[in-house]
Design a protein around this motif. Structure first.
Motif, PDB file in Angstrom:
ATOM      1  N   ASP A 210       4.279   0.760  -0.063  1.00 31.51           N
ATOM      2  CA  ASP A 210       3.921  -0.545  -0.627  1.00 31.51           C
ATOM      3  C   ASP A 210       4.650  -1.666   0.093  1.00 31.51           C
ATOM      4  OD1 ASP A 210       2.294   0.744  -2.448  1.00 31.51           O
ATOM      5  OD2 ASP A 210       3.667   0.491  -4.143  1.00 31.51           O
TER       6      ASP A 210
ATOM      7  N   ASP B 158      -1.029  -4.588  -6.178  1.00 30.13           N
ATOM      8  CA  ASP B 158      -1.740  -5.380  -5.173  1.00 30.13           C
ATOM      9  C   ASP B 158      -1.443  -6.869  -5.323  1.00 30.13           C
ATOM     10  OD1 ASP B 158      -2.875  -3.115  -4.076  1.00 30.13           O
ATOM     11  OD2 ASP B 158      -4.756  -3.308  -5.190  1.00 30.13           O
TER      12      ASP B 158
ATOM     13  N   ARG C   5       2.067  -7.575  -4.186  1.00 31.33           N
ATOM     14  CA  ARG C   5       2.152  -7.506  -2.719  1.00 31.33           C
ATOM     15  C   ARG C   5       1.645  -8.797  -2.096  1.00 31.33           C
ATOM     16  NH1 ARG C   5       0.722  -1.638  -3.029  1.00 31.33           N
ATOM     17  NH2 ARG C   5      -1.448  -2.292  -3.035  1.00 31.33           N
TER      18      ARG C   5
END
Length: 117
Positions: free
Chosen positions: A27, A86, A89
């Motif tokens: 990640d 997500d 990120r």
């Protein structure tokens, strides 16, 4: 402020399995890759996972062509879900890229002339 007193919340050190650590590393690499996409090639982007006082700490850092290094940390709070979502990120990548660009702008000041009009 209250970390050493009985009034402060007790924090338990988070321990990750090798699989969870690998997922977190993947990640974090995604955050670094997205940050590289947002910045010109003159910016150097790196990431690492280290062991902090309360468990693992993921760090993303950008060295602009001029100015100081800009970094951001992420510490997983839940050992069962040691991932960066997500949305997180994207937020991390955009935030660190913007901070690095601002760092360059602050260092350069208004003395630089634009290359095109």
């Amino acid at each position: 402020m209250y970390g050493n007193s009985p009034l402060g919340g007790e924090t338990e050190k988070v321990t990750l399995t090798p699989e969870q650590r690998q997922t977190l590393r993947k990640d974090l690499a995604g955050v670094a890759a997205r940050t590289r996409e947002l910045l010109p090639g003159e910016f150097v982007v790196g990431s690492e996972i280290s062991d902090g006082q309360n468990g693992p700490r993921a760090t993303i850092a950008v060295q602009p062509p001029v100015g100081s290094v800009v970094s951001a940390d992420y510490t997983p709070e839940d050992p069962e879900n040691a991932t960066i979502s997500d949305d997180e990120r994207d937020d991390l990548a955009q935030g660190i890229a913007a901070s690095a660009a601002l760092q360059v702008k602050q260092v350069m000041g208004d003395t630089a002339t634009p290359t095109a009009q």
